[in-house]
Design a protein around this motif. Structure first.
Motif, PDB file in Angstrom:
ATOM      1  N   THR A   1       0.709  -1.204  -0.162  1.00  0.00           N
ATOM      2  CA  THR A   1      -0.524  -0.339   0.015  1.00  0.00           C
ATOM      3  C   THR A   1       0.853   1.448   0.175  1.00  0.00           C
ATOM      4  O   THR A   1       2.193   1.355   1.027  1.00  0.00           O
ATOM      5  CB  THR A   1      -0.924   0.072   1.891  1.00  0.00           C
ATOM      6  N   LEU A   2       0.772   2.320  -0.676  1.00  0.00           N
ATOM      7  CA  LEU A   2       1.381   3.464  -0.768  1.00  0.00           C
ATOM      8  C   LEU A   2      -0.071   4.474   0.100  1.00  0.00           C
ATOM      9  O   LEU A   2      -1.127   4.514  -0.498  1.00  0.00           O
ATOM     10  CB  LEU A   2       1.538   4.237  -2.232  1.00  0.00           C
ATOM     11  N   ILE A   3       0.613   5.268   0.845  1.00  0.00           N
ATOM     12  CA  ILE A   3       0.433   6.932   1.235  1.00  0.00           C
ATOM     13  C   ILE A   3       0.314   7.822   1.366  1.00  0.00           C
ATOM     14  O   ILE A   3       1.835   7.819   1.326  1.00  0.00           O
ATOM     15  CB  ILE A   3      -0.308   5.906   3.267  1.00  0.00           C
ATOM     16  N   GLU A   4      -0.106   8.582   0.989  1.00  0.00           N
ATOM     17  CA  GLU A   4       0.822  10.256   0.469  1.00  0.00           C
ATOM     18  C   GLU A   4      -0.522  10.523   1.386  1.00  0.00           C
ATOM     19  O   GLU A   4      -1.671  10.684   2.262  1.00  0.00           O
ATOM     20  CB  GLU A   4       0.147  10.410  -1.367  1.00  0.00           C
ATOM     21  N   THR A   5       0.565  11.816   1.980  1.00  0.00           N
ATOM     22  CA  THR A   5      -0.487  12.857   2.836  1.00  0.00           C
ATOM     23  C   THR A   5       0.631  14.211   2.978  1.00  0.00           C
ATOM     24  O   THR A   5       1.690  14.367   2.174  1.00  0.00           O
ATOM     25  CB  THR A   5      -0.265  11.724   4.265  1.00  0.00           C
ATOM     26  N   ASP A   6      -0.313  14.771   3.684  1.00  0.00           N
ATOM     27  CA  ASP A   6       1.505  15.794   3.411  1.00  0.00           C
ATOM     28  C   ASP A   6       2.362  16.229   5.012  1.00  0.00           C
ATOM     29  O   ASP A   6       3.562  16.705   5.029  1.00  0.00           O
ATOM     30  CB  ASP A   6      -0.033  17.426   4.093  1.00  0.00           C
ATOM     31  N   LEU A   7       1.088  15.654   5.919  1.00  0.00           N
ATOM     32  CA  LEU A   7       2.518  15.496   7.102  1.00  0.00           C
ATOM     33  C   LEU A   7       2.337  13.962   8.326  1.00  0.00           C
ATOM     34  O   LEU A   7       1.399  12.933   7.730  1.00  0.00           O
ATOM     35  CB  LEU A   7       2.668  16.186   8.616  1.00  0.00           C
ATOM     36  N   ALA A   8       3.961  13.287   7.894  1.00  0.00           N
ATOM     37  CA  ALA A   8       3.803  12.204   8.648  1.00  0.00           C
ATOM     38  C   ALA A   8       4.140  12.127   9.825  1.00  0.00           C
ATOM     39  O   ALA A   8       5.372  12.416  10.102  1.00  0.00           O
ATOM     40  CB  ALA A   8       4.341  10.943   7.665  1.00  0.00           C
ATOM     41  N   ILE A   9       3.561  11.581  11.189  1.00  0.00           N
ATOM     42  CA  ILE A   9       3.750  12.202  12.543  1.00  0.00           C
ATOM     43  C   ILE A   9       4.286  11.163  12.811  1.00  0.00           C
ATOM     44  O   ILE A   9       3.471   9.886  12.797  1.00  0.00           O
ATOM     45  CB  ILE A   9       3.093  12.712  13.681  1.00  0.00           C
ATOM     46  N   ILE A  10       5.880  10.421  13.196  1.00  0.00           N
ATOM     47  CA  ILE A  10       5.621   9.043  13.925  1.00  0.00           C
ATOM     48  C   ILE A  10       6.701   9.463  14.894  1.00  0.00           C
ATOM     49  O   ILE A  10       7.395   9.865  16.381  1.00  0.00           O
ATOM     50  CB  ILE A  10       7.380   8.559  12.929  1.00  0.00           C
ATOM     51  N   GLY A  11       4.986   8.612  16.064  1.00  0.00           N
ATOM     52  CA  GLY A  11       5.249   8.367  17.062  1.00  0.00           C
ATOM     53  C   GLY A  11       4.133   8.848  17.949  1.00  0.00           C
ATOM     54  O   GLY A  11       3.675   9.963  16.967  1.00  0.00           O
ATOM     55  N   ALA A  12       3.197   8.327  18.794  1.00  0.00           N
ATOM     56  CA  ALA A  12       1.941   8.481  19.118  1.00  0.00           C
ATOM     57  C   ALA A  12       2.045   8.709  20.750  1.00  0.00           C
ATOM     58  O   ALA A  12       1.568   8.574  21.273  1.00  0.00           O
ATOM     59  CB  ALA A  12       0.877   8.485  19.234  1.00  0.00           C
ATOM     60  N   GLY A  13       3.009   9.485  21.200  1.00  0.00           N
ATOM     61  CA  GLY A  13       3.160   9.770  23.038  1.00  0.00           C
ATOM     62  C   GLY A  13       2.949  11.263  22.616  1.00  0.00           C
ATOM     63  O   GLY A  13       2.320  12.106  21.970  1.00  0.00           O
ATOM     64  N   ALA A  14       3.151  11.761  23.816  1.00  0.00           N
ATOM     65  CA  ALA A  14       3.165  13.526  24.390  1.00  0.00           C
ATOM     66  C   ALA A  14       2.882  14.069  23.397  1.00  0.00           C
ATOM     67  O   ALA A  14       2.655  15.543  22.966  1.00  0.00           O
ATOM     68  CB  ALA A  14       4.274  13.876  25.726  1.00  0.00           C
ATOM     69  N   ALA A  15       4.797  13.894  22.679  1.00  0.00           N
ATOM     70  CA  ALA A  15       5.095  15.220  21.321  1.00  0.00           C
ATOM     71  C   ALA A  15       4.153  14.608  20.393  1.00  0.00           C
ATOM     72  O   ALA A  15       3.598  15.763  20.184  1.00  0.00           O
ATOM     73  CB  ALA A  15       6.411  15.337  21.418  1.00  0.00           C
ATOM     74  N   GLY A  16       4.204  13.504  19.553  1.00  0.00           N
ATOM     75  CA  GLY A  16       3.362  13.414  18.030  1.00  0.00           C
ATOM     76  C   GLY A  16       1.953  13.698  18.935  1.00  0.00           C
ATOM     77  O   GLY A  16       1.173  14.564  17.986  1.00  0.00           O
ATOM     78  N   ILE A  17       0.811  13.798  19.128  1.00  0.00           N
ATOM     79  CA  ILE A  17       0.018  13.578  19.665  1.00  0.00           C
ATOM     80  C   ILE A  17      -0.814  15.219  19.859  1.00  0.00           C
ATOM     81  O   ILE A  17      -1.419  16.181  19.570  1.00  0.00           O
ATOM     82  CB  ILE A  17      -0.543  12.274  21.253  1.00  0.00           C
ATOM     83  N   SER A  18       0.304  15.866  20.870  1.00  0.00           N
ATOM     84  CA  SER A  18      -0.117  17.268  20.830  1.00  0.00           C
ATOM     85  C   SER A  18       0.355  18.378  19.301  1.00  0.00           C
ATOM     86  O   SER A  18      -0.485  19.146  18.776  1.00  0.00           O
ATOM     87  CB  SER A  18       1.441  17.923  21.793  1.00  0.00           C
TER      88      SER A  18
END
Length: 522
Positions: free
Chosen positions: A12-29
């Protein structure tokens, strides 16, 4: 929306404006700040919505320096380590951001003033209902500060997040945001740049079940922790052989922690009431805005740190015990198996000297233990590299060589002696310093589980991995969030500053997207 990466079709190829690697305090914020905008966001989380031992094992690694719990110090599922953090919050001091001539490699490319508006917003994200970190009058119902002598030691306050479990608290916001898709159980195998290494082209993704897919973002934020951020950059070596952002061999260097010592000193005071309740306990204070949990502590004053060229230390009090002059003599016979019941003769002598009139019941004082955490000097030899051992994804594991210097030990000892002077000058208390003199410090008594400094900020790419806007030097569209950014670690817990930096980065990204800025000049 949440999607389990294990359910994606192979390739699968996913195209996106922004990729955030990690859903901890920083990524979720960061994701929360972009929710509801026209910016498409792919939030990439290695784990699921609950703890999983097989995923957690990806943190396992090799140790070369001070013994350290790599696996248990972090949690690898949605919400990250906020799933078990304690909630201690306090901003860094203005001095912490300065280049200090007595602290090698110190100096941030931003100031405390740059972060102040983001600290205010971070309080809301962390569900803290006050900003009274330095004003004792706000906490008068819990007592008054000890009037310690001199200008070396000050009373300051920590305020407590509930603690906010970012994964639970903000899951509905992420799930319902029309522009955000969170991919669970989805691991970044490599950040692949263009041929010249100047821009992120795509992310190679994989699941433990064997699915492989690709994410192609316009902009990428790496936000997977103070150790993993460095590891991912080092793993991304198909174009840049030393890893991304590592042309100056800085990635992974300057790893810091907050060395903790559980019993560095014993404190005696003549009257328990002289020690405010908020020194002794987590105190819940009723405010118009709701309950606020806070605690008083002792920290070194800016004047002292500048004058003596020291780094900071924070001390918190442990529960108290009354000291009885008559009963002490028989304590060893009464409780031979209870070391806490014994009183060293020198302690008794100090206790008797604190007051000319023994208290009712023949008490001569109150004994407090303390815990402390101390700032560590940045050290390029304290570092993260890659191990020869492989994880379940086939990737080299982390190799951590955390080092403590003699200067770290000397700094802590000197600060404890300063606190002892402040108590002695006060006249109502005495301190016995227990932290020993040492020629070296090769084993930590404890730590804060605070991973700091491995992708540090600096204007000069020879001295750091990212610039003042958290962008990786030499790359146009790769940013980093989290405590790995810290050039110095200060004395206090990092989460509030992590969130403040993440909010600042989110504003920078929003402005860039709003201006229609191409990723090549973000």
């Amino acid at each position: 929306m949440f999607i389990d990466g294990r359910q994606l079709p192979e390739g699968t190829l996913i195209e996106t404006d922004l990729a955030i690697i990690g859903a901890g305090a920083a990524g979720i914020s960061i994701a929360l700040e972009l929710a509801g905008t026209g910016i498409s966001v792919a939030l990439l989380e290695s784990g699921g919505l609950e703890f999983d031992a097989e995923t957690q094992d990806l943190y396992e690694g090799e140790l070369a320096g001070v013994n350290y719990p790599l696996t248990s110090s972090r949690l690898r599922y949605f919400g990250g380590t906020t799933n078990h953090w304690g909630g201690w919050c306090r901003p860094f001091e203005p001095l912490d951001f300065e280049k200090r001539d007595w602290v090698p490699y110190s100096g941030w490319p931003i100031t405390r003033a740059d972060l102040d508006p983001y600290y205010t917003r971070a309080l809301d994200v962390c569900q803290i209902r006050s900003s009274g970190f330095d004003d004792p009058s706000e906490w008068a119902e819990g007592g008054a500060p000890m009037p310690l002598a001199g200008d070396e030691v000050e009373t300051r306050f920590f305020l407590y997040s509930p603690p906010t479990r970012f994964g639970k608290k903000y899951r509905p916001d992420i799930e319902n945001a029309p522009n955000i898709t969170c991919y669970l159980n989805s691991n970044v195998l490599e950040i692949v740049p263009t041929e010249n290494g100047a821009e992120v082209d795509h992310l190679r993704m994989g699941t433990l079940s064997g699915v492989r897919f690709t994410v192609r973002p316009r902009v990428c934020v790496l936000a997977c922790g103070g150790i993993e951020n460095a590891r991912v950059l080092l793993l991304s070596n198909s174009v840049e052989s030393a890893g991304l952002g590592n042309r100056n061999d800085v990635v992974g260097r300057f790893f810091m922690e907050h060395p903790h010592v559980p019993s560095p000193a014993t404190f005696l005071v003549s009257d328990l009431n002289l020690v405010a309740n908020w020194y002794r306990n987590y105190t819940r204070v009723n405010r118009d805005t709701g309950n606020v949990v806070m605690r008083g502590c002792l920290m070194m004053s800016e004047a002292y740190l500048r004058r003596t060229k020291r780094m900071g230390t924070v001390l918190t009090f442990a529960p108290s015990r009354p000291i009885l002059s008559e009963s002490v003599a028989s304590a060893e016979e009464a409780a031979p198996n209870d070391p806490g019941a014994l009183l060293h003769p020198k302690i008794l002598q100090l206790a008797r000297s604190t007051t000319s009139t023994p208290a009712e019941g023949d008490e001569v004082g109150w004994r407090f233990g303390v815990g402390c955490a101390s700032e560590q000097e940045p050290n390029p030899a304290s570092r993260i590299t890659l191990s020869d051992k492989k994880d379940a994804l086939g990737l080299p594991r982390t190799r951590l060589d955390w080092r403590l210097k003699k200067s770290d030990r000397d700094n802590l000892r000197a600060n404890l002696e300063a606190v002892a002077r402040a108590f002695g000058g006060w006249g109502e208390g005495r301190v016995q310093v227990l932290f020993p003199e040492r020629d070296e410090w090769t084993e930590a008594e404890g730590w804060g589980n605070h991973h700091l400094g491995s992708t540090r900020m600096a204007e000069d790419p020879r001295h750091g991995v990212v610039d003042a806007n958290c962008r990786v030097h030499g790359m146009s569209n790769l940013f980093i969030a989290g405590s790995s950014l810290f050039p110095t670690g200060a004395t206090v817990n990092p989460t509030l500053t992590v969130v403040a930096l993440a909010l600042r980065l989110a504003d920078h990204l929003k402005n860039g997207f709003a201006a229609g800025t191409p990723s090549s000049s973000f």
